[in-house]
Structure formats: C-alpha cells, structure tokens
Design a protein around this motif. Sequence first.
Motif, mmCIF file in Angstrom:
data_model
loop_
_atom_site.group_PDB
_atom_site.id
_atom_site.type_symbol
_atom_site.label_atom_id
_atom_site.label_comp_id
_atom_site.label_asym_id
_atom_site.label_seq_id
_atom_site.Cartn_x
_atom_site.Cartn_y
_atom_site.Cartn_z
ATOM 1 N N THR A 1 34.857 37.413 40.622
ATOM 2 C CA THR A 1 34.936 37.008 39.514
ATOM 3 C C THR A 1 34.391 37.918 38.529
ATOM 4 O O THR A 1 34.767 37.639 37.271
ATOM 5 C CB THR A 1 33.792 35.532 39.339
ATOM 6 O OG1 THR A 1 32.432 36.026 39.639
ATOM 7 C CG2 THR A 1 34.377 34.452 40.272
ATOM 8 N N THR A 2 33.497 38.926 38.676
ATOM 9 C CA THR A 2 33.409 39.945 37.859
ATOM 10 C C THR A 2 34.197 41.026 37.646
ATOM 11 O O THR A 2 34.177 42.057 36.879
ATOM 12 C CB THR A 2 31.939 40.543 38.256
ATOM 13 O OG1 THR A 2 32.006 40.971 39.806
ATOM 14 C CG2 THR A 2 30.711 39.619 38.334
ATOM 15 N N LYS A 3 35.393 40.982 38.620
ATOM 16 C CA LYS A 3 36.550 41.891 38.656
ATOM 17 C C LYS A 3 37.729 41.496 38.085
ATOM 18 O O LYS A 3 38.208 40.350 38.287
ATOM 19 C CB LYS A 3 36.448 42.485 39.864
ATOM 20 C CG LYS A 3 37.695 43.507 40.083
ATOM 21 C CD LYS A 3 38.023 43.966 41.684
ATOM 22 C CE LYS A 3 37.129 44.213 42.335
ATOM 23 N NZ LYS A 3 37.468 44.435 43.727
ATOM 24 N N GLN A 4 38.535 42.425 37.247
ATOM 25 C CA GLN A 4 39.689 41.887 36.884
ATOM 26 C C GLN A 4 40.716 41.867 37.745
ATOM 27 O O GLN A 4 40.497 42.335 38.623
ATOM 28 C CB GLN A 4 40.227 42.845 35.508
ATOM 29 C CG GLN A 4 39.263 42.803 34.426
ATOM 30 C CD GLN A 4 40.062 43.398 33.062
ATOM 31 O OE1 GLN A 4 41.049 43.998 33.224
ATOM 32 N NE2 GLN A 4 39.566 43.464 32.051
ATOM 33 N N GLY A 5 41.699 41.326 37.503
ATOM 34 C CA GLY A 5 42.809 41.027 38.915
ATOM 35 C C GLY A 5 43.758 42.295 39.012
ATOM 36 O O GLY A 5 43.726 43.485 38.214
ATOM 37 N N GLY A 6 44.412 42.468 39.915
ATOM 38 C CA GLY A 6 45.400 43.647 40.096
ATOM 39 C C GLY A 6 44.700 44.579 40.962
ATOM 40 O O GLY A 6 43.618 44.495 41.463
ATOM 41 N N ALA A 7 45.293 45.909 40.816
ATOM 42 C CA ALA A 7 44.856 46.974 41.356
ATOM 43 C C ALA A 7 44.962 48.262 40.618
ATOM 44 O O ALA A 7 46.006 48.247 40.007
ATOM 45 C CB ALA A 7 45.562 47.223 42.709
ATOM 46 N N TRP A 8 43.970 49.365 40.814
ATOM 47 C CA TRP A 8 44.247 50.544 39.956
ATOM 48 C C TRP A 8 43.206 51.361 40.457
ATOM 49 O O TRP A 8 42.437 51.327 41.107
ATOM 50 C CB TRP A 8 43.723 50.090 38.554
ATOM 51 C CG TRP A 8 42.270 49.407 38.285
ATOM 52 C CD1 TRP A 8 41.188 50.293 37.830
ATOM 53 C CD2 TRP A 8 41.849 48.209 38.295
ATOM 54 N NE1 TRP A 8 40.034 49.670 37.875
ATOM 55 C CE2 TRP A 8 40.550 48.346 38.069
ATOM 56 C CE3 TRP A 8 42.206 47.082 38.545
ATOM 57 C CZ2 TRP A 8 39.417 47.467 38.017
ATOM 58 C CZ3 TRP A 8 41.373 45.936 38.499
ATOM 59 C CH2 TRP A 8 40.076 46.184 38.428
ATOM 60 N N MET A 9 43.867 52.752 39.953
ATOM 61 C CA MET A 9 42.871 54.036 40.035
ATOM 62 C C MET A 9 42.305 54.414 38.997
ATOM 63 O O MET A 9 42.963 54.166 37.978
ATOM 64 C CB MET A 9 43.900 54.851 40.692
ATOM 65 C CG MET A 9 43.205 56.353 40.710
ATOM 66 S SD MET A 9 43.696 57.317 38.944
ATOM 67 C CE MET A 9 42.784 58.747 39.585
ATOM 68 N N THR A 10 41.112 54.856 39.005
ATOM 69 C CA THR A 10 40.242 55.488 37.859
ATOM 70 C C THR A 10 39.411 56.423 38.214
ATOM 71 O O THR A 10 39.697 56.810 39.444
ATOM 72 C CB THR A 10 39.603 54.194 37.318
ATOM 73 O OG1 THR A 10 38.720 54.593 35.965
ATOM 74 C CG2 THR A 10 38.516 53.630 38.290
ATOM 75 N N ASN B 1 42.149 44.080 44.833
ATOM 76 C CA ASN B 1 41.883 42.799 45.153
ATOM 77 C C ASN B 1 42.421 42.152 46.291
ATOM 78 O O ASN B 1 43.248 41.256 46.576
ATOM 79 C CB ASN B 1 42.353 41.826 43.987
ATOM 80 C CG ASN B 1 41.131 41.881 42.628
ATOM 81 O OD1 ASN B 1 40.414 41.083 42.553
ATOM 82 N ND2 ASN B 1 41.683 42.775 41.648
ATOM 83 N N PHE B 2 42.016 42.666 47.476
ATOM 84 C CA PHE B 2 42.503 42.600 49.005
ATOM 85 C C PHE B 2 42.059 41.101 49.384
ATOM 86 O O PHE B 2 40.725 41.011 49.152
ATOM 87 C CB PHE B 2 42.518 43.754 49.680
ATOM 88 C CG PHE B 2 43.376 44.895 49.350
ATOM 89 C CD1 PHE B 2 44.428 44.835 48.666
ATOM 90 C CD2 PHE B 2 43.103 46.176 49.594
ATOM 91 C CE1 PHE B 2 45.502 45.732 48.217
ATOM 92 C CE2 PHE B 2 43.614 47.169 49.500
ATOM 93 C CZ PHE B 2 44.753 47.170 48.817
ATOM 94 N N THR B 3 42.542 40.524 50.648
ATOM 95 C CA THR B 3 42.187 39.389 51.280
ATOM 96 C C THR B 3 40.778 39.713 51.743
ATOM 97 O O THR B 3 40.706 40.780 52.284
ATOM 98 C CB THR B 3 43.257 38.835 52.181
ATOM 99 O OG1 THR B 3 44.459 38.985 51.826
ATOM 100 C CG2 THR B 3 42.824 38.013 53.012
#
Length: 678
Positions: free
Chosen positions: A416-425, A447-449
């Motif tokens: 719940t503390t993380k935004q949805g989707g997936a990204w590199m940073t 945001n994997f299973t």
Amino acid sequence: MTNNILQQKFDTPFQTPPFELIKEDNYLPAFKELINSSKEQINKIVESPEIPDFYNTIVALETSGSQLGIVSHIFFNLNHAETNEEIQTIAREVSPLLTEYSNDIWLNDKLFSKVKQVYEHQNKNELTSEQVQLLEESYKGFVRKGALLEGDSREHYREITTELSKLTLQFGENLLSETNDYQLHLSNKEELDGLPDGILEAAAALAKSQDKEGWIFTLQFPSYVPFMKYAENRELRRQMYMAYSKRGNNDNEHDNKELIKKIVSLRVQKAKLLGYASHAHFVLEEHMALNPEKVNGFLSELLDASLEVAKSDVKEVELFANDNGLEGDLQRWDYPYYSEKLKAEKYGLDDEATRPYFQLKMVEQGVLGLATKLYGLSFRENNNISVYHDEVKTYEVFDEDGTFLSVFYVDYHPRTTKQGGAWMTSFREQHRDGQGDVRPHVSIVCNFTRPTDNKPSLLTFNEVQTFLHEFGHALHGMLSNVIYESLSGTNVYRDFVELPSQIMENWGTQKEWLKDVGVHYQTDEVIPDELIQKIIDSENYQSGYATVRQLSFGMNDMAWHSLIEPFEGDVITFEQESMKATELFPPVEGTAFSTGFAHIFDGGYAAGYYGYKWAEVLDADAFEAFKENGIFDKETATRFRNEILEKGGTAHPMTLYKKFRGHEPSIEPLLKRSGLKK
C-alpha cells in the motif's frame, strides 16, 4: 561537521544509501542546506573572473549540486516505492523548493551569459563528441527553461513551474489513495467460482492479515487482473472494473479532474511563454519524432494497420461469449474473462497453465542469466547493502573481466506504500569524476504476484515480460560508460529510452530462453515443448485489440498536450473525443481513463506516451539482427552494448541506432511480429 547523515559521504559498500540510518526528519533540513550549498557552487561559476570556457563553466555547472542530486534520488524514489504520510508531506514542501532552485539557475542572466559565450565561441574541434553534446544540451537547457524570457514573463514562468510541481505530485498521491481505498471483501464461496486456487489463497491471506474472514481483492494488478480474467460472477467483475476505472473520478477529495485541467492549462501557458504552439511542440523538439504532426501521422499509420484486425478480435470474443452463455452485449468487464476463455480453447493456454512454471526465483535467475549470456555479466547477492524495505534484494554486478559495474536493487511485490505498475530508477547514475568511474546504483520496482503460505511467487507470462522489460532499462543504466552524468544511462530521448527495455521482451518468446526459466515449482519439470509452442502460437492472440488499445493511450496524451489554449471544458467529454477513433466498446458512464493516467500527469511521458509504440518499431527491427545471427550471439550483443547501452545520450538516437543496425529502422518487422501484416 553536520550530524545529518544525508549531508555526509556515505561510509557504506559502494557509497550506497544507508537507509536504516536515514530518518524522515533528516530530509527537509538536508534539502534546505544542500540547496544553499549548491547555490554557492553556482555563484562561484558566476563570479569567477576567468574567461568562461568549457571546463570552468559547462563542466562546473554539470558537477554542481551533486549531493543534492543524490538526496533527491533517495527521497523521490522512496516517495514512489515506500511512502507514508510524512514523506508525502515533505514532498509537498520540497518540490516547490527544488523548482525554485532550478529556476534560480536557468533564469540567472549572468550564468546564462557565460554559457552562451562558451557556446558561441568554443572551438568545437578541441572537444570530444561527448563534450560537444554536453555543450549543446547545456545551452538548449537554458533556452528551453526560460533563459531568454524577460520581465513579467520570467516571473510568470516561475509561478507556472512551481505550481506544476505541486499539481503533478498531488495527482500521484490521489491515484495511490484511490487505489488503496477500494477493497472487494467476499465471504460467500459461491461468489469465487472460476478463480484459481493461487489467487484465492492470496486473497485469503490478505483478509487474514486484516483480521477478517473470507477473501479480499484489491485494485493492485496481481489481484485485479486475474479477478477480471477468471471470476465467473459478472456483477462482481463489473464492480471491480468500475472501481478501477473511476479512480480519480469520484468527485471526492482525491478527484483528479480539476488537477488535469490545471496541469494541461499551465503546460499550454508555459509552452506559449517559451514560443511554442503547444506543450507537445515544446516536448517533441527533444524527441526523435520532432513534432506533433509526425507523431499523429505515426499513430494514424498504425491505427490504419490494426483497427480492422482489432474489430475482428473483439467480434471473435463476442461471438464466443454469446455461444457460452453471455446474455446481452459484450461489455468492457466481460472482455478479459471471455478473451481468456477463448485463448484457452484456441491454444490450450491461459495464465494459470503457465504460472506454475514461472517461479519468481527461477525467472530471476533466467533474466540475470540472459545478461550473462549476452554481455558476460555476473550478479552476486550482497546482504550487507542497506535496503529501504526488507523485501528488497541487492546484487553487485560485474563485467566479464571481473570489473565492478553496478549495485542492482530489486523490489518485486505490491504494498500500500508503493505506487502501481513497474519501473526502473536509480539512486546514483554513472559518470566520471576526478577519482575515476563512478558506477551506478540501479533499481527495478515491480508489483508482481506475492508468495503465499503454500506457494512461492508464481508469475503470469505478462509479469515475466514485465521483468524483462524493466531489466532492459536497468541494463541501460548499469552498462552506461560516459563521462557526464546528465548524458548517462537512460538520459536519452523519451521515444528512444524504451528500445533497451522492449528489445528484452523478445527473448520471452524464444524457446531456448524459456527452457532456462520455466521450471515447475513442485516437480522441477522443465516447461514442456508443447507448452512453449502454445506460448509462441498465441503471441499474436488479440494483437489488433492490444495495438489499438495502446494507440488510444497515445492519442489521449497527444490530444491533451496539443491544446493551444488553456482548457476549460469537460474532462470526460474531451477524453472520449480524443479516443473515439480507437473505441471498440461503448463508453461506460462514470468511468474515466485520464484521471488515472499517471504516466502523463505524474510522470515524464507527457506528449511522449506514443514512444512505447515508436520504440516497438526500433526493437522489432533491432531484434532482427539477433535473429539473423543467433539470439545469444555475443558479437551482436557486443555491438548493441557498445553502440546503444553504453552511450546514453552522448549522440542523437538515430546516429546510435544506425551504427548498430547499419540502416534506419523499418516498420515492417513490427507489423509482421504483431500479426498485422502477413
């Protein structure tokens, strides 16, 4: 000597952030002090009596504020991946301060005068090609950020950029709240018909964690997507769809409609101040596509090639649904369910057939192993590197000759503390300083299973492809080999940045690679050839629909950012008009797409979302080189590394691409790969 850990050199492995020592109340004082010290560095450049040259002006400007940059990376990465109310409150205060600091640089007349003097009088034959690129980007950066503005226009520019920094931040916070605020709590087992055991187990575990009976489903992808694909209860699918599609459009404290109107209007005003017809004209000047006309032509060309195929795709699902008990018209909340059933009938394949073979642990080994096969990289887990959450893992990355390349963070599961989707940073980007090559700290956030009490994390095939995609971005950051930080890694044109990520997805449908990653989590059986063939055969299943859907996002983005006057209309009406040419279903009252479109309203993709499809042209054409020479061919991989991955933004993307491929990209490989052209 300050006691604030963020203002000190980190005494950690590879100078990685010491997350366990950083407290929320460290951030604001650190930002304020580092902004002041960075301003002093700028002032030294401005007040220097020396004749401005490339080194005392351009390089000095490039290297100023380095510690501020590190703290900014840490803070804003956490605000996306591990946030809380305190961090969000700090972000609302810090973002305008950073915007003001940036404006104080870009709108500094004396500083710009020195940069301009170097730009106009520097003998470029005395510079390397990378130095010429830095000089040109530095000068353009000032012009594009208001250095030529005067008087009231300059103050108006300051006001606009400050306000935009607040509004885009608020958009993301609203979307996260809307995603977290909804739960579908079920206690009647009959309502769960069709849902796979693994999905039910995860939903039961979530309910148990909240001291509730039954099952809880959320709008986070590992819960939402399978629910829409497998839940037989049509009314519950409708409820989930409506909750997801109304995010930011609930006329509550988290509503994003007014924010959108303000954001696009301010972007128009900013573009006009800088001499551009629209925000899209401003943005695309620094993209491969160059202008809105070319982007719209590109999107139209792909729409012409895919629309009839997409209509046929939807009709096929509709006929199947009618033959299998659907009463009435096929609705948006029906499409994923019946599409998945049709896929299973046509190919004997669905996500649950492949999921047992895609254990996260094995997929991770396969993805990292692909980098070993192609580029000779090795990965060594290091538990002594501090992390911001106990689920995060860290690796040291080494080149084939044993040279250290990067720290690599992986953060796999939803919170719940993380935004949805997936990204590199990244927490630090590659560059060179007086002491040598400063290697990067790269991270992928997904945001994997989740694993459950009885099963490890088992991925859908789409999640496997997402892993490959984000890892491609990570390689772009890890393999960077440039001098100047602003040109390193993924600091490239937005419609080029997706090439390194999307080309990696091609290996996901190659038999040789799937044999490496597909191992049944219970039996250790390697994924059978028959199942691999089903994956390959189904690669273009509903590809017309998928293409048109992606084009609709790009067209929505271009419509919002091609506005030439501030927007005062109705957000939903405008959105529907912008996407009308791509619509395959009737609109659903109360839903909205734009209010959840974080890529363009809380990310860097404004007037750039088309870049995903643009880069697909590049990656399909580029992967032809691997198919011609062998998908694990080291020589081809070395050329891709040397000409693309290592170069960052040190040259124009087309220059880099042609050096790798020998010619400009053709759209034909994409049309063939997508099944849009036989």
